[in-house]
Scaffold this motif. Structure first.
Motif, short mmCIF file in Angstrom:
data_model
loop_
_atom_site.label_atom_id
_atom_site.label_comp_id
_atom_site.label_asym_id
_atom_site.label_seq_id
_atom_site.Cartn_x
_atom_site.Cartn_y
_atom_site.Cartn_z
N ALA A 45 0.84 -1.21 0.00
CA ALA A 45 0.00 0.00 0.00
C ALA A 45 0.87 1.25 0.00
N LEU A 46 1.95 1.25 0.78
CA LEU A 46 2.85 2.41 0.80
C LEU A 46 3.53 2.61 -0.56
N ILE A 47 3.94 1.52 -1.19
CA ILE A 47 4.55 1.62 -2.52
C ILE A 47 3.57 2.27 -3.49
N GLN A 48 2.34 1.83 -3.47
CA GLN A 48 1.36 2.38 -4.39
C GLN A 48 1.06 3.84 -4.08
N GLN A 49 1.06 4.22 -2.81
CA GLN A 49 0.86 5.62 -2.46
C GLN A 49 2.03 6.47 -2.94
N VAL A 50 3.23 5.97 -2.75
CA VAL A 50 4.43 6.66 -3.24
C VAL A 50 4.32 6.90 -4.74
N LEU A 51 3.86 5.91 -5.47
CA LEU A 51 3.72 6.06 -6.92
C LEU A 51 2.62 7.05 -7.29
N ARG A 52 1.52 7.04 -6.54
CA ARG A 52 0.46 8.01 -6.81
C ARG A 52 0.96 9.44 -6.61
N GLU A 53 1.91 9.59 -5.71
CA GLU A 53 2.51 10.92 -5.47
C GLU A 53 3.67 11.19 -6.43
N GLU A 89 3.85 -2.51 -10.52
CA GLU A 89 3.10 -2.75 -11.76
C GLU A 89 1.60 -2.60 -11.56
N ALA A 90 1.13 -2.74 -10.33
CA ALA A 90 -0.30 -2.59 -10.03
C ALA A 90 -0.75 -1.13 -10.05
N CYS A 91 0.20 -0.21 -10.19
CA CYS A 91 -0.12 1.21 -10.14
C CYS A 91 0.60 1.94 -11.29
N PRO A 92 0.28 1.60 -12.55
CA PRO A 92 1.01 2.21 -13.67
C PRO A 92 0.74 3.71 -13.82
N ASP A 93 1.74 4.41 -14.33
CA ASP A 93 1.64 5.85 -14.55
C ASP A 93 2.43 6.18 -15.81
N GLU A 94 1.73 6.60 -16.85
CA GLU A 94 2.39 6.89 -18.12
C GLU A 94 3.43 7.99 -18.01
N LEU A 95 3.20 8.97 -17.16
CA LEU A 95 4.16 10.06 -17.01
C LEU A 95 5.46 9.60 -16.36
N MET A 96 5.38 8.65 -15.45
CA MET A 96 6.58 8.17 -14.77
C MET A 96 7.32 7.12 -15.59
N GLY A 97 6.60 6.41 -16.43
CA GLY A 97 7.23 5.34 -17.21
C GLY A 97 7.51 4.12 -16.36
N ASP A 98 8.49 3.35 -16.75
CA ASP A 98 8.85 2.12 -16.05
C ASP A 98 9.69 2.45 -14.83
N VAL A 99 9.12 2.28 -13.66
CA VAL A 99 9.84 2.59 -12.42
C VAL A 99 10.09 1.33 -11.59
#
Length: 107
Positions: free
Chosen positions: A39-47, A88-98
């Motif tokens: 959950a923390l990883i996904q929140q970090v990615l959302r930010e 991978e459960a929280c993809p973001d086109e702007l960030m690309g492959d993280v």
């Protein structure tokens, strides 16, 4: 930023993620990735903070659990795989492959 890993303090971790450009995700090799860590990883990615992974407890794997080199490698691969699955459960086109990759120095 150092944020608490305990689920009861998740709000503080989320607030810290909003202020960060990157996040070092610390995972104990003997415990693996918890639901809270996912959950923390996904929140970090959302930010939109770029993750890096630090695996701790390798000495415990070798000394206390008497893992062989192959078992230790499997434990590390398991942690990296679980972190990347959360990413991978929280993809973001702007960030690309993280996804975190040891060959890029991100583990």
């Amino acid at each position: 930023l150092d944020t608490p890993g305990h689920p009861a303090l998740a709000g503080e971790a989320m607030a810290a993620a909003r202020l960060s450009d990157a996040a070092i995700i610390v995972v104990d090799a003997t415990q693996g990735v918890s639901r809270h860590t996912e959950a923390l990883i996904q929140q970090v990615l959302r930010e939109r903070a770029k993750p890096a992974l630090f695996i701790t407890g390798l000495d415990t794997c070798l000394i206390d659990h008497r893992m062989s080199a192959g078992e230790l490698e499997d434990a590390i691969r398991s942690v990296v795989g679980a972190v990347n699955a959360a990413i991978e459960a929280c993809p973001d086109e702007l960030m690309g492959d993280v996804r975190v990759r040891p060959d890029r120095g991100e583990v």
